[in-house]
Design a protein around this motif. Structure first.
Motif, PDB file in Angstrom:
ATOM      1  N   PHE A 194       0.866  -1.187   0.000  1.00 35.49           N
ATOM      2  CA  PHE A 194       0.000   0.000   0.000  1.00 35.49           C
ATOM      3  C   PHE A 194       0.903   1.238   0.000  1.00 35.49           C
ATOM      4  CE2 PHE A 194      -3.088   3.041   1.951  1.00 35.49           C
ATOM      5  CZ  PHE A 194      -4.077   2.909   0.990  1.00 35.49           C
ATOM      6  N   PRO A 195       1.369   1.665  -1.198  1.00 37.52           N
ATOM      7  CA  PRO A 195       2.372   2.731  -1.312  1.00 37.52           C
ATOM      8  C   PRO A 195       1.779   4.131  -1.177  1.00 37.52           C
ATOM      9  CG  PRO A 195       1.816   1.905  -3.480  1.00 37.52           C
ATOM     10  CD  PRO A 195       1.047   1.062  -2.512  1.00 37.52           C
ATOM     11  N   PHE A 196       1.280   4.408   0.013  1.00 35.62           N
ATOM     12  CA  PHE A 196       0.616   5.677   0.307  1.00 35.62           C
ATOM     13  C   PHE A 196       0.959   6.073   1.736  1.00 35.62           C
ATOM     14  CE2 PHE A 196      -2.805   7.806   2.549  1.00 35.62           C
ATOM     15  CZ  PHE A 196      -3.159   8.847   1.717  1.00 35.62           C
ATOM     16  N   GLN A 197       1.221   7.385   1.955  1.00 32.57           N
ATOM     17  CA  GLN A 197       1.470   7.869   3.312  1.00 32.57           C
ATOM     18  C   GLN A 197       0.888   9.264   3.471  1.00 32.57           C
ATOM     19  OE1 GLN A 197       3.378   5.679   5.268  1.00 32.57           O
ATOM     20  NE2 GLN A 197       2.774   6.814   7.097  1.00 32.57           N
ATOM     21  N   TYR A 198       0.223   9.467   4.629  1.00 32.26           N
ATOM     22  CA  TYR A 198      -0.294  10.795   4.997  1.00 32.26           C
ATOM     23  C   TYR A 198       0.559  11.330   6.137  1.00 32.26           C
ATOM     24  CZ  TYR A 198      -3.165  14.202   7.498  1.00 32.26           C
ATOM     25  OH  TYR A 198      -3.606  15.327   8.149  1.00 32.26           O
ATOM     26  N   TYR A 199       1.033  12.576   5.987  1.00 30.26           N
ATOM     27  CA  TYR A 199       1.847  13.214   7.012  1.00 30.26           C
ATOM     28  C   TYR A 199       1.181  14.486   7.518  1.00 30.26           C
ATOM     29  CZ  TYR A 199       5.775  10.332   5.364  1.00 30.26           C
ATOM     30  OH  TYR A 199       6.591   9.278   5.006  1.00 30.26           O
ATOM     31  N   LYS A 200       1.259  14.704   8.823  1.00 30.39           N
ATOM     32  CA  LYS A 200       0.927  16.003   9.431  1.00 30.39           C
ATOM     33  C   LYS A 200       2.236  16.506  10.028  1.00 30.39           C
ATOM     34  CE  LYS A 200      -2.132  19.103  11.026  1.00 30.39           C
ATOM     35  NZ  LYS A 200      -3.107  18.693  12.050  1.00 30.39           N
ATOM     36  N   ILE A 248       0.319  14.227   1.346  1.00 31.97           N
ATOM     37  CA  ILE A 248       0.206  12.814   1.022  1.00 31.97           C
ATOM     38  C   ILE A 248       1.232  12.500  -0.062  1.00 31.97           C
ATOM     39  CG2 ILE A 248      -2.220  12.590   1.684  1.00 31.97           C
ATOM     40  CD1 ILE A 248      -2.963  12.710  -1.287  1.00 31.97           C
ATOM     41  N   LEU A 249       1.835  11.325   0.045  1.00 32.21           N
ATOM     42  CA  LEU A 249       2.751  10.830  -0.976  1.00 32.21           C
ATOM     43  C   LEU A 249       2.264   9.468  -1.422  1.00 32.21           C
ATOM     44  CD1 LEU A 249       4.747  12.546   1.182  1.00 32.21           C
ATOM     45  CD2 LEU A 249       6.400  11.915  -0.585  1.00 32.21           C
ATOM     46  N   GLU A 281       7.436   8.826  -5.610  1.00 32.66           N
ATOM     47  CA  GLU A 281       6.075   9.187  -5.187  1.00 32.66           C
ATOM     48  C   GLU A 281       5.719  10.598  -5.637  1.00 32.66           C
ATOM     49  OE1 GLU A 281       7.651   6.261  -2.107  1.00 32.66           O
ATOM     50  OE2 GLU A 281       8.416   8.064  -3.111  1.00 32.66           O
ATOM     51  N   LEU A 282       4.456  10.790  -5.989  1.00 34.80           N
ATOM     52  CA  LEU A 282       3.930  12.136  -6.187  1.00 34.80           C
ATOM     53  C   LEU A 282       3.613  12.704  -4.810  1.00 34.80           C
ATOM     54  CD1 LEU A 282       2.220  10.325  -8.757  1.00 34.80           C
ATOM     55  CD2 LEU A 282       2.557  12.681  -9.486  1.00 34.80           C
ATOM     56  N   GLU A 283       3.747  14.003  -4.667  1.00 31.43           N
ATOM     57  CA  GLU A 283       3.537  14.634  -3.363  1.00 31.43           C
ATOM     58  C   GLU A 283       2.520  15.768  -3.483  1.00 31.43           C
ATOM     59  OE1 GLU A 283       6.165  16.480   0.351  1.00 31.43           O
ATOM     60  OE2 GLU A 283       7.147  15.964  -1.540  1.00 31.43           O
ATOM     61  N   PHE A 284       1.519  15.728  -2.616  1.00 31.70           N
ATOM     62  CA  PHE A 284       0.487  16.766  -2.576  1.00 31.70           C
ATOM     63  C   PHE A 284       0.550  17.409  -1.200  1.00 31.70           C
ATOM     64  CE2 PHE A 284      -3.457  18.941  -2.444  1.00 31.70           C
ATOM     65  CZ  PHE A 284      -3.966  19.030  -3.733  1.00 31.70           C
ATOM     66  N   VAL A 285       0.699  18.746  -1.147  1.00 31.54           N
ATOM     67  CA  VAL A 285       0.928  19.467   0.106  1.00 31.54           C
ATOM     68  C   VAL A 285      -0.139  20.541   0.286  1.00 31.54           C
ATOM     69  CG1 VAL A 285       2.592  20.846   1.423  1.00 31.54           C
ATOM     70  CG2 VAL A 285       3.418  19.114  -0.181  1.00 31.54           C
TER      71      VAL A 285
END
Length: 315
Positions: A33-39, A111-112, A57-61
């Motif tokens: 599951f190549p997904f990560q959410y960061y705060k 998210i990446l 990974e693509l990165e959405f900020v």
């Protein structure tokens, strides 16, 4: 219990480790599951920068508080509270505080995810709707929420974050569906056929830049010249200068010296060698010059730095 794909970070947790091409070694998410959410909560007074790196990974900020400055090639993008931002796969970038925000707190979420989260690389969907962006799309996209489509994209991002934080069934499936919906909304914004030729040139420049960086990493202790660095990527000296200026905002020799200095810092803390020995081992054959450039870069002479570092470790 916090889910595995949710991570909260502060400036103390930031440790970007890269390989010889500046590719970040850390995996975001898992193989399955190549997904990560960061705060992320950064106090810029305690964090100099999130240094140059890239990832598949693509990165959405989204900036939630304060401001952040992103460097991509020769572009400097300042993002403020409410702004959103996407970085394409394989794009070398760096984060730091904008000048007037150096003493302030910055909070953002991101998210990446790998492109294969949308569809397998062998599928028609990937061929038609993912590969064109990954290979020919814009390197980044800034959204200030002034246009209706920008607000729609932000709402889709918030939907994905809500799914991450919710305690319900089908979470991974809902995240994948949310990413696919977000991608469908962004596809025509990120990709334009008429920009393909320009983007191919940009991808080639990044590939050349990585080759030259790898050459520097492999040969920094030797006596190497601008001509040697350029030759490692089979380009002229002027082309090498353009690649580094556009991609790293420095020159090839400037990057070489910076890399040598950072390796010297590591050795000054980790070994009992003399300053002269360490200078030579990282490629400086003139100890007086090494002393001057080290002090200019870090505010201390090599001896002072080594003494201070060893005292701090003994406390």
């Amino acid at each position: 219990m916090q889910r595995d794909f949710i991570t909260v970070l502060t400036e103390k947790d930031v440790n970007i480790v890269t390989d010889e091409t500046l590719r970040e070694i850390k995996r975001h998410g898992t193989e399955r599951f190549p997904f990560q959410y960061y705060k992320e909560h950064f106090n810029w007074s305690r964090l100099e920068a999130v240094e140059w790196h890239w990832h598949r990974e693509l990165e959405f900020v989204e900036i939630l508080q304060g401001a952040i400055e992103c460097h991509i090639g020769d572009e400097t993008i300042v993002l403020h509270e409410g702004d959103t931002f996407i970085i394409n796969s394989g794009v070398i970038h760096k984060y730091q505080a904008p000048q007037k925000y150096r003493e302030e707190q910055c909070v953002f979420s991101d998210i990446l995810f790998l492109p294969e989260m949308i569809a397998p690389s062998s599928s028609l969907i990937y061929e038609k709707y993912v590969r064109p962006i990954v290979q020919h799309g814009k390197p980044f996209l800034v959204m200030h929420q002034t246009e209706s489509w920008e607000r729609e994209v932000c709402e889709l991002y918030h939907h994905i974050v809500t799914i991450c934080l919710a305690e319900n069934d089908l979470t991974e499936l809902r995240i994948q569906a949310g990413i696919s919906e977000l991608w469908a909304r962004l596809f025509h914004v990120l990709y334009r056929e008429e920009t393909e030729q320009w983007e191919n040139k940009n991808i080639l420049a990044q590939a050349r830049l990585r080759k030259m960086m790898q050459f520097i990493w492999d040969h920094f202790a030797e006596k190497i010249t601008l001509d040697d660095i350029a030759h490692s990527a089979n380009i002229s000296k002027s082309a090498a200068l353009r690649c580094f200026r556009s991609g790293m905002q420095t020159s090839p020799v400037g990057y070489l010296n910076d890399y040598r200095l950072h390796r010297a810092k590591e050795l000054l803390l980790a070994s009992h060698g003399t300053v002269s020995d360490i200078a030579v081992s990282v490629g400086f054959d003139n100890v007086g010059y090494f002393d001057r450039v080290f002090r200019r870069a870090f505010g201390l002479t090599p001896k002072q730095f080594a003494k201070q570092g060893k005292l701090e470790r003994s406390v």
